[in-house]
Design an enzyme around this catalytic site. Structure first.
Site, PDB file in Angstrom:
ATOM      1  N   ASP A   1      -8.044  -5.191  -0.152  1.00  0.00           N
ATOM      2  CA  ASP A   1      -8.472  -6.195  -1.255  1.00  0.00           C
ATOM      3  C   ASP A   1      -8.367  -7.654  -1.235  1.00  0.00           C
ATOM      4  O   ASP A   1      -8.586  -8.447  -1.921  1.00  0.00           O
ATOM      5  CB  ASP A   1      -7.875  -5.617  -2.640  1.00  0.00           C
ATOM      6  CG  ASP A   1      -8.430  -4.366  -2.934  1.00  0.00           C
ATOM      7  OD1 ASP A   1      -7.408  -3.343  -3.248  1.00  0.00           O
ATOM      8  OD2 ASP A   1      -9.580  -4.113  -3.032  1.00  0.00           O
TER       9      ASP A   1
ATOM     10  N   HIS B   1       0.855  -1.165  -0.053  1.00  0.00           N
ATOM     11  CA  HIS B   1       0.203   0.029  -0.021  1.00  0.00           C
ATOM     12  C   HIS B   1       0.809   1.234   0.129  1.00  0.00           C
ATOM     13  O   HIS B   1       2.136   1.161   0.557  1.00  0.00           O
ATOM     14  CB  HIS B   1      -1.043   0.086   1.376  1.00  0.00           C
ATOM     15  CG  HIS B   1      -2.198   0.941   1.138  1.00  0.00           C
ATOM     16  ND1 HIS B   1      -2.120   2.220   1.199  1.00  0.00           N
ATOM     17  CD2 HIS B   1      -3.387   0.639   0.623  1.00  0.00           C
ATOM     18  CE1 HIS B   1      -3.000   2.840   1.067  1.00  0.00           C
ATOM     19  NE2 HIS B   1      -4.093   1.854   0.707  1.00  0.00           N
TER      20      HIS B   1
HETATM   21  C1  SDX Z   1      -6.136   0.388  -3.094  1.00  0.00           C
HETATM   22  O1  SDX Z   1      -4.299   4.518  -2.193  1.00  0.00           O
HETATM   23  C2  SDX Z   1      -5.246   3.978  -1.650  1.00  0.00           C
HETATM   24  O2  SDX Z   1      -5.640   4.303  -0.268  1.00  0.00           O
HETATM   25  C3  SDX Z   1      -5.991   2.698  -2.156  1.00  0.00           C
HETATM   26  C4  SDX Z   1      -6.916   2.064  -1.519  1.00  0.00           C
HETATM   27  C5  SDX Z   1      -7.995   2.850  -1.347  1.00  0.00           C
HETATM   28  O3  SDX Z   1      -8.929   2.476  -0.479  1.00  0.00           O
HETATM   29  O4  SDX Z   1      -8.512   3.332  -2.143  1.00  0.00           O
HETATM   30  O5  SDX Z   1      -6.344   1.535  -0.418  1.00  0.00           O
HETATM   31  C6  SDX Z   1      -7.514   0.467  -2.383  1.00  0.00           C
HETATM   32  O6  SDX Z   1      -5.939   0.475  -4.287  1.00  0.00           O
HETATM   33  C7  SDX Z   1      -5.385  -1.069  -2.340  1.00  0.00           C
HETATM   34  C8  SDX Z   1      -4.219  -1.479  -3.122  1.00  0.00           C
HETATM   35  C9  SDX Z   1      -4.770  -2.505  -4.368  1.00  0.00           C
HETATM   36  N1  SDX Z   1      -3.677  -2.642  -5.242  1.00  0.00           N
HETATM   37  C10 SDX Z   1      -2.792  -3.835  -5.051  1.00  0.00           C
HETATM   38  O7  SDX Z   1      -3.113  -4.952  -4.239  1.00  0.00           O
HETATM   39  C11 SDX Z   1      -1.841  -4.353  -6.176  1.00  0.00           C
HETATM   40  C12 SDX Z   1      -0.655  -4.841  -5.655  1.00  0.00           C
HETATM   41  N2  SDX Z   1       0.191  -3.840  -4.746  1.00  0.00           N
HETATM   42  C13 SDX Z   1       1.003  -2.916  -5.570  1.00  0.00           C
HETATM   43  O8  SDX Z   1       1.105  -2.989  -6.749  1.00  0.00           O
HETATM   44  C14 SDX Z   1       1.245  -1.928  -4.696  1.00  0.00           C
HETATM   45  O9  SDX Z   1       1.781  -2.216  -3.305  1.00  0.00           O
HETATM   46  C15 SDX Z   1       0.563  -0.496  -4.744  1.00  0.00           C
HETATM   47  C16 SDX Z   1       0.326  -0.125  -6.047  1.00  0.00           C
HETATM   48  C17 SDX Z   1      -0.381  -0.778  -3.704  1.00  0.00           C
HETATM   49  C18 SDX Z   1       1.368   0.507  -4.036  1.00  0.00           C
HETATM   50  O10 SDX Z   1       2.322   0.739  -4.884  1.00  0.00           O
HETATM   51  P1  SDX Z   1       3.467   1.744  -4.623  1.00  0.00           P
HETATM   52  O11 SDX Z   1       3.194   2.572  -3.326  1.00  0.00           O
HETATM   53  O12 SDX Z   1       4.003   2.844  -5.715  1.00  0.00           O
HETATM   54  O13 SDX Z   1       4.959   1.078  -4.111  1.00  0.00           O
HETATM   55  P2  SDX Z   1       5.668   0.554  -5.242  1.00  0.00           P
HETATM   56  O14 SDX Z   1       5.023   0.042  -6.439  1.00  0.00           O
HETATM   57  O15 SDX Z   1       6.843   1.466  -5.564  1.00  0.00           O
HETATM   58  O16 SDX Z   1       6.556  -0.597  -4.480  1.00  0.00           O
HETATM   59  C19 SDX Z   1       7.425  -0.520  -3.594  1.00  0.00           C
HETATM   60  C20 SDX Z   1       8.467  -1.689  -3.798  1.00  0.00           C
HETATM   61  C21 SDX Z   1       8.704  -2.088  -5.034  1.00  0.00           C
HETATM   62  O17 SDX Z   1      10.005  -3.106  -4.931  1.00  0.00           O
HETATM   63  P3  SDX Z   1      11.497  -2.202  -5.251  1.00  0.00           P
HETATM   64  O18 SDX Z   1      11.147  -1.354  -6.284  1.00  0.00           O
HETATM   65  O19 SDX Z   1      11.532  -1.446  -3.833  1.00  0.00           O
HETATM   66  O20 SDX Z   1      12.493  -3.341  -5.223  1.00  0.00           O
HETATM   67  O21 SDX Z   1       7.557  -2.831  -3.264  1.00  0.00           O
HETATM   68  C22 SDX Z   1       7.278  -3.964  -4.444  1.00  0.00           C
HETATM   69  C23 SDX Z   1       7.639  -3.053  -5.502  1.00  0.00           C
HETATM   70  O22 SDX Z   1       8.083  -3.780  -6.540  1.00  0.00           O
HETATM   71  N3  SDX Z   1       6.029  -4.353  -4.059  1.00  0.00           N
HETATM   72  C24 SDX Z   1       5.638  -5.484  -4.399  1.00  0.00           C
HETATM   73  C25 SDX Z   1       4.040  -5.267  -4.162  1.00  0.00           C
HETATM   74  N4  SDX Z   1       3.748  -4.029  -3.722  1.00  0.00           N
HETATM   75  C26 SDX Z   1       4.806  -3.411  -3.800  1.00  0.00           C
HETATM   76  N5  SDX Z   1       6.174  -6.646  -4.701  1.00  0.00           N
HETATM   77  C27 SDX Z   1       5.447  -7.756  -4.841  1.00  0.00           C
HETATM   78  N6  SDX Z   1       4.204  -7.607  -4.643  1.00  0.00           N
HETATM   79  C28 SDX Z   1       3.457  -6.452  -4.246  1.00  0.00           C
HETATM   80  N7  SDX Z   1       2.088  -6.466  -4.093  1.00  0.00           N
END
Ligand code: SDX
Length: 393
Positions: free
Chosen positions: A329, A272
């Site tokens: 989710d 998140h």
């Molecule tokens: C919602 O914003 C809100 O409040 C949203 C929400 C709401 O109520 O409105 O809460 C609802 O959208 C919840 C999120 C649902 N999405 C998912 O579950 C999709 C999977 N999660 C991700 O794609 C990610 O965690 C996000 C999109 C939720 C957040 O992305 P960020 O903050 O931009 O973080 P990032 O992509 O920069 O990740 C940081 C690191 C990265 O690795 P490095 O570059 O540091 O090596 O964490 C890794 C990412 O690759 N990472 C994951 C991961 N989520 C982040 N690696 C594997 N699996 C994951 N799910």
């Protein structure tokens, strides 16, 4: 480039506005709507009361709530021209696409909603219409996808029961309201109702800042929510759990896959932007999933896979270092599935839950007379150059 801009891709460290609606503390895993902890609201309130709280800023008296609920009940019908539009949608039309287009189409029936100087009474009427009609449009988008006859709303049912009736009733048999299912839906809608400046809410505010109507602004929010990284994740989580089940349930293999930078796969429902601790909603939903499955006598193997996947990830250094925890989710799909909601409707339910938050944020932005949103950029393109005729290219 005149002047200086600070680049902040994804607005990770940008405060876009001031808001009195929802408070999040990502480190502590705190979520409050108008100061009330989400845990108390999920346990003791109901969706329309929470909608009233978010939109008008205080918990309603019994009279205020009864009047709000009555107005919504008596506005659930849509213009027959909207029903006729369904005849033109192919059954393959994704319910989220139908939702965004038909919400936007409401401006045709309520042209005064386009007036940026509309009276507070007109704004409140459009708010009532939208909360009422989204449930009908959402249920009908599902019926359209399965080729079943549409069920007209009923005024003798409460909001959640009416939605479930429109979703699952058949003209050929009596529909039984299941209180366990109604209570689970109420809780899920409350938990999704607002979340400060997330992607779809920021979209609603940005579109609304151009003096677009409430309907047009919310329609844009629906499309942002549809994205698989945002609200679309709940549907992706379910598809991921099913893939793990078909693959023999080897959760560690999928955790390793999510860590592999050469693999675009992410553990859906994990991580998140704000929460670097447990998403408080995920904790509530995880317990509710247990309760609902027990109450309905369902033993869903996907719940066990989800729990094993959670444990595997929470003890893995890759996830621990990046503070990746289950988000809203991760478990919600287990409950939706248990109460009969089909996967392609999961994000529609998220939109129905988030609607009061979108409305409250749009209303606050308009009342605060916020300027049109127009961020700048860092230009990285070509320097000035002269046009070359096609014969010289
Ligand atoms: C919602 O914003 C809100 O409040 C949203 C929400 C709401 O109520 O409105 O809460 C609802 O959208 C919840 C999120 C649902 N999405 C998912 O579950 C999709 C999977 N999660 C991700 O794609 C990610 O965690 C996000 C999109 C939720 C957040 O992305 P960020 O903050 O931009 O973080 P990032 O992509 O920069 O990740 C940081 C690191 C990265 O690795 P490095 O570059 O540091 O090596 O964490 C890794 C990412 O690759 N990472 C994951 C991961 N989520 C982040 N690696 C594997 N699996 C994951 N799910």
């Amino acid at each position: 480039q005149t002047g200086y801009v600070t680049l902040d891709s994804g607005y990770k460290n940008t405060g876009a506005t001031k808001s009195a609606i929802t408070f999040l503390d990502g480190e502590e895993g705190i979520l409050r709507y108008r100061g009330y902890p989400i845990e108390q609201l999920a346990e003791r309130s109901n969706f329309l009361e929470v909608a009233y709280l978010l939109i008008y800023g205080s918990l309603p008296t019994q009279t205020e709530l009864d009047n709000f609920a009555h107005q919504i009940t008596t506005h659930t019908l849509v213009h027959e021209d909207v029903r006729k539009i369904f005849d033109g949608f192919p059954s393959a039309a994704h319910p989220m696409g139908i939702l965004s287009s038909l919400i936007c189409s409401l401006t045709a029936f309520y042209p005064k909603s386009l007036d940026p100087n509309q009276s507070p009474e007109e704004t409140n009427l459009n708010i009532i219409r939208l909360i009422a009609k989204i449930s009908t449009i959402a249920a009908w988008s599902y019926k359209n996808s399965v080729g079943h006859p549409l069920n007209y709303p009923r005024n003798d049912l409460d909001y959640c029961s009416n939605f479930l009736y429109m979703m699952f009733a058949f003209p050929t048999e009596k529909y039984e309201i299941n209180p366990v299912v109604v209570s689970a839906l109420n809780k899920l809608l409350i938990l999704h109702a607002d979340h400060e400046q997330n992607c779809s809410t920021s979209t609603v505010r940005l579109v609304g800042s151009a003096n677009a109507s409430l309907y047009g602004s919310v329609s844009a929010g629906v499309n942002a929510l549809w994205g698989p990284l945002h609200g679309g994740a709940n549907q992706e989580v379910m598809e991921m759990l099913e893939a793990i089940q078909q693959d023999g349930g080897n959760t560690q293999k999928w955790v390793d896959k999510a860590k592999d930078k050469n693999d675009s796969f992410r553990l859906m429902g994990f991580g998140h932007r704000v929460y670097k601790n447990f998403d408080p909603r995920a904790k509530i939903i995880k317990k509710a999933a247990d309760d609902v499955l027990k109450a309905l006598g369902i033993d869903d193997p996907l719940l066990k896979i989800a729990q094993e996947l959670e444990q595997a990830a929470l003890t893995d250094p890759y996830f621990v270092e990046r503070k990746l925890y289950p988000n809203v989710d991760f478990y919600s799909g287990i409950i939706y599935r248990a109460i009969g909601i089909p996967t392609e409707m999961f994000t529609v339910l998220f939109a129905m839950g988030r609607l009061p938050g979108w409305i409250a944020q749009w209303k606050e932005m308009r009342e605060n007379k916020e300027p049109i949103g127009r961020p700048r950029q860092i230009y990285t393109g070509e320097l000035e150059r002269d046009y070359v005729g096609i014969e010289q290219r």
